[in-house]
Design a protein around this motif. Structure first.
Motif, PDB file in Angstrom:
ATOM      1  N   ILE A  34       2.946  -3.459  14.566  1.00  0.00           N
ATOM      2  CA  ILE A  34       3.347  -3.263  13.171  1.00  0.00           C
ATOM      3  C   ILE A  34       4.622  -4.045  12.887  1.00  0.00           C
ATOM      4  N   LEU A  35       4.563  -4.892  11.854  1.00  0.00           N
ATOM      5  CA  LEU A  35       5.738  -5.646  11.409  1.00  0.00           C
ATOM      6  C   LEU A  35       6.400  -4.974  10.215  1.00  0.00           C
ATOM      7  N   ASP A  36       5.571  -4.336   9.355  1.00  0.00           N
ATOM      8  CA  ASP A  36       6.064  -3.662   8.158  1.00  0.00           C
ATOM      9  C   ASP A  36       5.044  -2.603   7.767  1.00  0.00           C
ATOM     10  N   ALA A  37       5.511  -1.533   7.161  1.00  0.00           N
ATOM     11  CA  ALA A  37       4.618  -0.456   6.731  1.00  0.00           C
ATOM     12  C   ALA A  37       5.094   0.097   5.400  1.00  0.00           C
ATOM     13  N   ASP A  38       4.150   0.453   4.543  1.00  0.00           N
ATOM     14  CA  ASP A  38       4.460   1.169   3.315  1.00  0.00           C
ATOM     15  C   ASP A  38       3.337   2.174   3.064  1.00  0.00           C
ATOM     16  N   GLU A  39       3.351   2.821   1.906  1.00  0.00           N
ATOM     17  CA  GLU A  39       2.371   3.870   1.645  1.00  0.00           C
ATOM     18  C   GLU A  39       0.937   3.357   1.523  1.00  0.00           C
ATOM     19  N   SER A  40       0.752   2.063   1.302  1.00  0.00           N
ATOM     20  CA  SER A  40      -0.611   1.535   1.138  1.00  0.00           C
ATOM     21  C   SER A  40      -1.196   0.944   2.419  1.00  0.00           C
ATOM     22  N   GLY A  41      -0.341   0.532   3.357  1.00  0.00           N
ATOM     23  CA  GLY A  41      -0.896  -0.060   4.561  1.00  0.00           C
ATOM     24  C   GLY A  41       0.147  -0.644   5.482  1.00  0.00           C
ATOM     25  N   PHE A  42      -0.348  -1.466   6.413  1.00  0.00           N
ATOM     26  CA  PHE A  42       0.497  -2.068   7.439  1.00  0.00           C
ATOM     27  C   PHE A  42       0.373  -3.583   7.410  1.00  0.00           C
ATOM     28  N   ILE A  60      -2.933  -7.815   6.883  1.00  0.00           N
ATOM     29  CA  ILE A  60      -2.689  -6.573   6.160  1.00  0.00           C
ATOM     30  C   ILE A  60      -3.841  -5.620   6.453  1.00  0.00           C
ATOM     31  N   ILE A  61      -3.488  -4.403   6.872  1.00  0.00           N
ATOM     32  CA  ILE A  61      -4.459  -3.364   7.197  1.00  0.00           C
ATOM     33  C   ILE A  61      -4.225  -2.200   6.237  1.00  0.00           C
ATOM     34  N   PRO A  62      -5.241  -1.770   5.470  1.00  0.00           N
ATOM     35  CA  PRO A  62      -5.038  -0.616   4.587  1.00  0.00           C
ATOM     36  C   PRO A  62      -4.866   0.657   5.414  1.00  0.00           C
ATOM     37  N   MET A  63      -4.082   1.581   4.903  1.00  0.00           N
ATOM     38  CA  MET A  63      -3.833   2.824   5.615  1.00  0.00           C
ATOM     39  C   MET A  63      -4.986   3.799   5.328  1.00  0.00           C
ATOM     40  N   THR A  64      -6.133   3.507   5.914  1.00  0.00           N
ATOM     41  CA  THR A  64      -7.298   4.378   5.812  1.00  0.00           C
ATOM     42  C   THR A  64      -7.785   4.677   7.214  1.00  0.00           C
ATOM     43  N   ALA A  65      -8.493   5.743   7.367  1.00  0.00           N
ATOM     44  CA  ALA A  65      -9.099   6.114   8.652  1.00  0.00           C
ATOM     45  C   ALA A  65      -8.059   6.297   9.753  1.00  0.00           C
ATOM     46  N   MET A  66      -6.868   6.770   9.384  1.00  0.00           N
ATOM     47  CA  MET A  66      -5.834   7.034  10.389  1.00  0.00           C
ATOM     48  C   MET A  66      -6.208   8.266  11.182  1.00  0.00           C
ATOM     49  N   GLU A  67      -6.150   8.151  12.494  1.00  0.00           N
ATOM     50  CA  GLU A  67      -6.373   9.315  13.342  1.00  0.00           C
ATOM     51  C   GLU A  67      -5.117  10.178  13.338  1.00  0.00           C
ATOM     52  N   PRO A  72       2.923   6.211  12.641  1.00  0.00           N
ATOM     53  CA  PRO A  72       3.209   4.820  13.033  1.00  0.00           C
ATOM     54  C   PRO A  72       4.517   4.320  12.422  1.00  0.00           C
ATOM     55  N   GLU A  73       5.251   3.542  13.211  1.00  0.00           N
ATOM     56  CA  GLU A  73       6.496   2.949  12.760  1.00  0.00           C
ATOM     57  C   GLU A  73       6.512   1.472  13.127  1.00  0.00           C
ATOM     58  N   VAL A  74       7.405   0.724  12.489  1.00  0.00           N
ATOM     59  CA  VAL A  74       7.557  -0.695  12.796  1.00  0.00           C
ATOM     60  C   VAL A  74       7.841  -0.845  14.287  1.00  0.00           C
ATOM     61  N   GLY A  75       7.109  -1.763  14.934  1.00  0.00           N
ATOM     62  CA  GLY A  75       7.262  -2.003  16.359  1.00  0.00           C
ATOM     63  C   GLY A  75       6.193  -1.327  17.201  1.00  0.00           C
ATOM     64  N   ASP A  76       5.501  -0.325  16.644  1.00  0.00           N
ATOM     65  CA  ASP A  76       4.432   0.353  17.377  1.00  0.00           C
ATOM     66  C   ASP A  76       3.222  -0.563  17.520  1.00  0.00           C
ATOM     67  N   THR A  77       2.432  -0.334  18.573  1.00  0.00           N
ATOM     68  CA  THR A  77       1.180  -1.056  18.773  1.00  0.00           C
ATOM     69  C   THR A  77       0.033  -0.161  18.317  1.00  0.00           C
TER      70      THR A  77
END
Length: 105
Positions: A34-42, A60-67, A72-77
């Motif tokens: 993750i390089l950046d995250a907001d309420e809509s995606g990563f 850009i990955i939409p924030m859908t289907a999150m387990e 998730p935070e910036v820097g996480d894989t």
């Protein structure tokens, strides 16, 4: 007549091979940081050696289907499962996501 039949069969084989080349995998999995995250995606960067790097270094990955995993935070894989289609833009975009989960914090 034999010439016509031979030409017809050759064209039929060529068209059938062309159609097979457009198929995509049902589900594709890759890992990204993750390089950046907001309420809509990563905004993510695929890890080294990932086939997705051939499309783009930023996706850009939409924030859908999150387990239900850690937030998730910036820097996480992340491990992302999607339909195999990547929109050709910059940054690239994946719209059909089946699951996203945090691998490393």
């Amino acid at each position: 007549m034999k010439r016509f039949l031979c030409m017809f069969l050759t064209l039929a084989v060529l068209f059938s091979l062309t159609a097979c080349g457009n198929e995509t995998a049902d589900r594709v999995t890759f890992q990204a940081t993750i390089l950046d995250a907001d309420e809509s995606g990563f905004l993510v960067e695929p890890v080294a050696g990932s086939a997705e790097l051939n499309s783009s270094d930023r996706i850009i990955i939409p924030m859908t289907a999150m387990e239900s995993s850690p937030e998730p935070e910036v820097g996480d894989t992340l491990e992302i499962v999607y339909n195999g289609d990547i929109a050709e833009s910059y940054p690239a975009q994946i719209t059909t996501v089946y699951s996203i989960r945090v691998l490393e914090e």
